[in-house]
Design a protein around this motif. Structure first.
Motif, PDB file in Angstrom:
ATOM      1  N   THR A 106       2.199   8.776   5.350  1.00 34.59           N
ATOM      2  CA  THR A 106       1.681   7.867   6.379  1.00 34.59           C
ATOM      3  C   THR A 106       1.908   8.416   7.790  1.00 34.59           C
ATOM      4  N   SER A 161       4.115   3.134   2.776  1.00 37.64           N
ATOM      5  CA  SER A 161       3.279   3.646   1.691  1.00 37.64           C
ATOM      6  C   SER A 161       2.867   2.528   0.748  1.00 37.64           C
ATOM      7  N   ARG A 197      -0.926   1.843  -0.274  1.00 37.90           N
ATOM      8  CA  ARG A 197      -1.367   1.851  -1.681  1.00 37.90           C
ATOM      9  C   ARG A 197      -2.103   0.564  -2.028  1.00 37.90           C
TER      10      ARG A 197
END
Length: 157
Positions: A20, A133, A137
């Motif tokens: 990221t 993250s 996701r």
């Protein structure tokens, strides 16, 4: 005994599923203090990942292909063992919250006690603390764009 390198090398461990803007900030700021950063993708069979290890390696190697001060590897050992393998005297970590701090402090203390490897902790920049993250996701799973949360040039495989 392996000789200690005079280079300031740090291992930056994580799952990076995906990498990221927060991770990118830690690497960029870490390079202001260090000679080299080894981005180390940890293999953790208990974690269900969105991208395979091979995909994450490919994405990060492509992203940093023009930066000779950054290496991208995967590992399935203790981070301190990987640090020894790369002659790294430091582990680079980023923290977003008080909860992260407590966890990272404990791990840093154990790593220093077992190996002498010091941990460098950089605080996440305030404008990036909301990025994780896990959130990226989730957005990917539901077909949303994540462009504002990942580095420009990161090709999500």
């Amino acid at each position: 005994m392996t000789p200690i390198s005079s280079k300031r090398i740090a291992v930056f461990p994580g799952t990076f599923d995906p990498f990221t803007l927060g991770h990118m900030s830690i690497v960029s700021r870490g390079l202001e203090l260090l000679d080299e950063v080894v981005i180390a993708i940890g293999i953790n069979d208990s974690k269900r990942t969105y991208f395979t290890v091979e995909q994450r390696l490919e994405m990060l190697r492509d992203l940093f292909r023009d930066n000779p001060r950054i290496r991208v590897v995967s590992y399935d050992s203790l981070t301190i063992d990987l640090a020894k393998q790369w002659n790294a005297r430091f582990i680079l970590r980023g923290i977003r919250s008080v909860n992260d701090f407590e966890y990272e402090k404990t791990i840093a203390d154990v790593n220093r006690k077992l190996s002498g490897v010091e941990t460098i902790i950089l605080f996440t920049e305030p404008e990036l603390t909301h990025i994780s993250s896990t959130i990226v996701r989730e957005l990917l799973r539901f077909g949303h764009s994540v462009d504002e949360f990942v580095p420009k040039g990161l090709k999500l495989v």
